[in-house]
Design a protein around this motif. Structure first.
Motif, PDB file in Angstrom:
ATOM      1  N   THR A 312     -31.242 -36.927 -41.948  1.00 23.76           N
ATOM      2  CA  THR A 312     -32.244 -35.830 -41.965  1.00 23.76           C
ATOM      3  C   THR A 312     -32.521 -35.232 -43.454  1.00 23.76           C
ATOM      4  N   CYS A 313     -31.367 -34.851 -44.184  1.00 28.34           N
ATOM      5  CA  CYS A 313     -31.272 -34.331 -45.471  1.00 28.34           C
ATOM      6  C   CYS A 313     -31.981 -35.608 -46.284  1.00 28.34           C
ATOM      7  N   LEU A 314     -31.493 -36.824 -46.186  1.00 33.48           N
ATOM      8  CA  LEU A 314     -32.156 -37.537 -47.038  1.00 33.48           C
ATOM      9  C   LEU A 314     -33.509 -38.120 -46.941  1.00 33.48           C
ATOM     10  N   THR A 315     -33.940 -37.842 -45.728  1.00 33.28           N
ATOM     11  CA  THR A 315     -35.298 -37.781 -45.447  1.00 33.28           C
ATOM     12  C   THR A 315     -36.015 -36.813 -46.050  1.00 33.28           C
ATOM     13  N   ILE A 316     -35.546 -35.523 -46.096  1.00 31.59           N
ATOM     14  CA  ILE A 316     -36.284 -34.346 -46.532  1.00 31.59           C
ATOM     15  C   ILE A 316     -36.221 -34.350 -48.053  1.00 31.59           C
ATOM     16  N   VAL A 317     -35.203 -34.959 -48.774  1.00 32.60           N
ATOM     17  CA  VAL A 317     -34.998 -34.834 -49.995  1.00 32.60           C
ATOM     18  C   VAL A 317     -35.946 -36.053 -50.493  1.00 32.60           C
ATOM     19  N   LEU A 318     -36.051 -37.329 -49.956  1.00 33.08           N
ATOM     20  CA  LEU A 318     -37.187 -38.455 -50.224  1.00 33.08           C
ATOM     21  C   LEU A 318     -38.381 -37.689 -50.044  1.00 33.08           C
ATOM     22  N   ARG A 319     -38.807 -37.151 -49.059  1.00 31.43           N
ATOM     23  CA  ARG A 319     -40.017 -36.577 -48.879  1.00 31.43           C
ATOM     24  C   ARG A 319     -40.524 -35.535 -50.057  1.00 31.43           C
ATOM     25  N   VAL A 320     -39.719 -34.801 -50.548  1.00 32.03           N
ATOM     26  CA  VAL A 320     -40.085 -33.684 -51.440  1.00 32.03           C
ATOM     27  C   VAL A 320     -39.900 -34.624 -52.815  1.00 32.03           C
ATOM     28  N   LYS A 321     -39.184 -35.422 -53.155  1.00 31.50           N
ATOM     29  CA  LYS A 321     -38.893 -35.929 -54.371  1.00 31.50           C
ATOM     30  C   LYS A 321     -39.601 -37.424 -54.684  1.00 31.50           C
ATOM     31  N   TRP A 322     -40.449 -37.988 -53.468  1.00 31.95           N
ATOM     32  CA  TRP A 322     -40.972 -39.264 -53.491  1.00 31.95           C
ATOM     33  C   TRP A 322     -41.800 -39.614 -54.533  1.00 31.95           C
ATOM     34  N   LEU A 323     -42.646 -38.487 -54.791  1.00 29.82           N
ATOM     35  CA  LEU A 323     -43.680 -38.973 -55.831  1.00 29.82           C
ATOM     36  C   LEU A 323     -42.970 -38.974 -57.252  1.00 29.82           C
ATOM     37  N   GLU A 324     -41.850 -38.081 -57.376  1.00 25.06           N
ATOM     38  CA  GLU A 324     -41.111 -38.241 -58.599  1.00 25.06           C
ATOM     39  C   GLU A 324     -40.466 -39.626 -58.953  1.00 25.06           C
ATOM     40  N   ILE A 325     -39.936 -39.735 -57.749  1.00 19.68           N
ATOM     41  CA  ILE A 325     -39.292 -41.123 -57.785  1.00 19.68           C
ATOM     42  C   ILE A 325     -40.069 -42.437 -57.964  1.00 19.68           C
ATOM     43  N   SER A 331     -42.745 -46.034 -64.074  1.00 18.65           N
ATOM     44  CA  SER A 331     -42.841 -45.896 -65.583  1.00 18.65           C
ATOM     45  C   SER A 331     -41.607 -46.605 -66.257  1.00 18.65           C
ATOM     46  N   ARG A 332     -40.615 -46.990 -65.930  1.00 18.09           N
ATOM     47  CA  ARG A 332     -39.591 -47.656 -66.197  1.00 18.09           C
ATOM     48  C   ARG A 332     -39.722 -49.286 -66.102  1.00 18.09           C
ATOM     49  N   TRP A 333     -40.276 -49.671 -64.835  1.00 20.45           N
ATOM     50  CA  TRP A 333     -40.279 -51.106 -64.792  1.00 20.45           C
ATOM     51  C   TRP A 333     -41.697 -51.574 -64.577  1.00 20.45           C
ATOM     52  N   THR A 334     -42.648 -50.860 -64.258  1.00 18.59           N
ATOM     53  CA  THR A 334     -43.874 -51.484 -64.112  1.00 18.59           C
ATOM     54  C   THR A 334     -44.571 -52.090 -65.525  1.00 18.59           C
ATOM     55  N   GLN A 460     -50.698 -47.038 -59.307  1.00 18.93           N
ATOM     56  CA  GLN A 460     -51.556 -48.146 -58.975  1.00 18.93           C
ATOM     57  C   GLN A 460     -51.205 -49.373 -59.540  1.00 18.93           C
ATOM     58  N   ASN A 461     -50.152 -49.432 -60.265  1.00 19.21           N
ATOM     59  CA  ASN A 461     -49.625 -50.741 -60.960  1.00 19.21           C
ATOM     60  C   ASN A 461     -50.593 -51.051 -62.040  1.00 19.21           C
ATOM     61  N   SER A 462     -51.048 -50.196 -62.729  1.00 21.58           N
ATOM     62  CA  SER A 462     -52.034 -50.680 -63.674  1.00 21.58           C
ATOM     63  C   SER A 462     -51.474 -51.224 -65.007  1.00 21.58           C
ATOM     64  N   GLY A 463     -49.744 -51.094 -64.960  1.00 17.00           N
ATOM     65  CA  GLY A 463     -49.184 -51.504 -66.167  1.00 17.00           C
ATOM     66  C   GLY A 463     -49.301 -50.933 -67.494  1.00 17.00           C
ATOM     67  N   LYS A 494     -42.172 -33.533 -65.370  1.00 19.67           N
ATOM     68  CA  LYS A 494     -40.885 -33.428 -65.283  1.00 19.67           C
ATOM     69  C   LYS A 494     -40.104 -34.492 -65.372  1.00 19.67           C
ATOM     70  N   VAL A 495     -40.577 -35.701 -65.160  1.00 15.81           N
ATOM     71  CA  VAL A 495     -39.958 -36.978 -65.257  1.00 15.81           C
ATOM     72  C   VAL A 495     -40.383 -38.082 -66.199  1.00 15.81           C
ATOM     73  N   LEU A 496     -41.382 -37.866 -66.726  1.00  8.66           N
ATOM     74  CA  LEU A 496     -41.976 -38.883 -67.912  1.00  8.66           C
ATOM     75  C   LEU A 496     -40.939 -38.683 -69.005  1.00  8.66           C
ATOM     76  N   PRO A 497     -40.889 -39.831 -69.835  1.00  9.28           N
ATOM     77  CA  PRO A 497     -40.128 -39.761 -71.113  1.00  9.28           C
ATOM     78  C   PRO A 497     -40.905 -38.859 -72.018  1.00  9.28           C
ATOM     79  N   ALA A 498     -40.338 -38.038 -72.810  1.00  6.89           N
ATOM     80  CA  ALA A 498     -40.808 -37.136 -73.580  1.00  6.89           C
ATOM     81  C   ALA A 498     -39.983 -36.983 -75.008  1.00  6.89           C
TER      82      ALA A 498
END
Length: 529
Positions: A312-325, A331-334, A460-463, A494-498
């Motif tokens: 349950t805790c992992l699910t909540i964390v993933l739902r809250v942080k899924w967009l950031e993940i 940004s790192r691999w696409t 959307q995987n635009s590259g 919060k998460v993009l390289p800066a």
């Protein structure tokens, strides 16, 4: 022996050839002894004792008898040590230990003092003569060392030297006294902290450890701590584990343990007594054992509830942080996995003009490739820019110095068109988006729309690759912006390289920016960076 040791030995022999007679010391086997030297080594030994740890007190043995070379008072001297197997007559081992009370006067007697013939006694605390400690109140009266006020630092080894004469040869007899300074010398019975005469629950079929925590005064250390079981009116002595003893500031804590193997019904309802005693008396505490009621289904609930809570805790964390993940992963691999070789622009540069009433600046225009002026020279119609602002410098560096194909909305798109379509087209035609972030940028709807569109394209995987550059020393607060930023933009910030732009961007900034740029055959970094 090494060459260095051999040369040292020769120099010592040369220095001592015409020196004073050798020092002669006698010690008692089994007593603490300390060489009265700053540096020493044993004659015939290959090991040179030069480290400080070698000068600490040690337990003398007959094997330590022999000839030494001793460095004392800036002079090398021969040193003869003789360790006797037994003490002098009328001397007892008890004289080698002394217990004093902190805060009051204390006296230390040299072992065998009553056997001496009245020769003077010289006292040392460690390797320091008591003459160096007179400021704190120390005196020698009739050969006995008097401490006017005992303190905690007197927990040490004291040495007393007396001169003995045998067949016309003088020997220094060195004896030791180990002093223990205690806060109080008042003797009293121990006290038991636990158990406190109560009933304890045990589980049948398992081992159970009886634990008795007892405190003894330092002046009267623990004599014994034992557990007894009362069975048929008799006390049965239980097998004890090793007593755990800890010295505290004012007391000595002792913990006595006895283990009952596989508790049965017969062990229940019996009395178990702990008895702690010393020379001043004893204390006791008694407990009873009773069966522990166990709800068997509770363990099943616990085993099931633990993984459920974790999931349950992992699910909540993933739902809250899924967009950031997602943004981090994209940004790192696409970037670089799609076909970007045929895109029209290398970089789409997004910024907001920051002009004041005293500074009017024209937008950057494309330079001629043969321009030999200062690398960051502006358009001839523009005023000179002593501040080197990023919205003016970056276009010239990226395009004129590094040779990237740069897309500027105000330059490469005709005014009057549909802005949303032009932004989408510019993002699709560019390999990378660089945003010059500032409070003005995050408050501008058009600028925020560019960043939001790029993040959506990234998801959307635009590259496309995104790079943020903060044009002030630290990111501005996002909670008080009007209008508030879209959620996807808040997550991206919060998460993009800066990178951070200061008033005078240094070489580190330019190197980091160059590493973040798309791969392209371009000239090397200008020397001015």
């Amino acid at each position: 022996m090494t060459c260095g040791d051999f040369l040292l030995f020769l120099s010592v022999i040369a220095l001592t050839a015409c020196s004073d007679p050798p020092l002669r010391y006698r010690a008692v086997s089994g007593e603490v002894f300390m060489m009265p030297c700053e540096e020493w080594f044993r004659v015939g030994s290959h090991r040179h004792s030069a480290a400080k740890e070698d000068f600490a007190p040690f337990k003398a043995e007959t094997a330590d008898s022999g000839n030494y070379t001793c460095y004392i008072r800036r002079v090398w001297r021969d040193f003869l040590l003789q360790v006797d197997n037994k003490t002098m007559e009328c001397s007892s081992p008890e004289e080698n230990r002394e217990t004093l009370e902190i805060g009051v006067e204390g006296t230390i007697t040299c072992p065998g003092h009553d056997c001496s013939s009245g020769t003077p006694t010289v006292w040392y605390k460690g390797n320091k003569s008591v003459n160096e400690l007179k400021k704190r109140g120390i005196s020698v009266i009739e050969g006995r060392l008097r401490l006017h006020t005992v303190n905690k630092h007197d927990n040490a080894v004291f040495f007393c030297d007396r001169v003995l004469s045998e067949q016309g040869v003088n020997w220094t007899m060195r004896r030791s006294v180990t002093v223990k300074a205690l806060i109080s010398l008042v003797k009293k019975p121990p006290r038991i902290l636990s158990p406190r005469d109560h009933t304890e629950e045990v589980e049948l079929g398992t081992d159970y450890t009886l634990r008795c925590e007892t405190y003894f005064p330092q002046a009267d250390p623990p004599g014994d701590v034992r557990w007894f079981m009362k069975s048929s009116g008799h006390l049965v002595n239980l097998t004890m584990e090793k007593l755990e003893v800890d010295e505290l500031e004012r007391e000595i804590r002792a913990i006595g343990k006895a283990t009952l193997k596989k508790v049965t019904d017969q062990d229940l309802n019996r009395k178990y007594t702990c008895i702690a005693q010393n020379t001043s008396g004893n204390k006791r505490a008694t407990i009873l054992l009773k069966k522990k009621n166990i709800a068997h289904w509770s363990s099943l609930v616990e085993y099931a509830l633990g993984p459920l809570l974790l999931v349950t805790c992992l699910t909540i964390v993933l739902r809250v942080k899924w967009l950031e993940i997602q943004i981090i992963l994209k940004s790192r691999w696409t970037f670089g996995k799609t076909d970007i070789g045929h895109k029209d622009f290398d970089v789409l540069l997004s910024y907001v003009w920051r002009t004041s009433s005293t500074e009017q600046i024209s937008p950057p225009v494309r330079h001629r490739k043969d321009d030999s002026a200062f690398p960051f020279k502006l358009d001839p119609l523009a005023v000179e820019v002593p501040s080197k602002r990023p919205e003016l410098l970056l276009p010239h560096v990226l395009e004129d110095q590094w040779g990237y194909r740069l897309c500027l909305m105000e330059r490469d798109y005709l005014p009057g068109g549909a802005y949303t379509e032009e932004v989408a087209d510019a993002i699709q035609r560019s390999q990378m988006l660089i945003c010059l972030l500032s409070p003005e940028y995050l408050s501008d709807n058009n600028a925020v729309f560019v960043l939001e569109s790029a993040v959506q394209a990234l998801l959307q995987n635009s590259g496309i690759k995104l790079q943020l550059i903060w044009t002030n020393t630290a990111p501005c607060p996002l909670l008080h912006l009007e209008p508030p930023l879209p959620v996807v933009v808040q997550k991206a910030l919060k998460v993009l390289p800066a990178l951070k732009w200061t008033s005078a961007a240094n070489a580190k900034f330019w190197r980091n920016l160059r590493k973040a740029m798309p791969h392209q055959r371009v000239s090397s970094l200008p020397k001015s960076f």
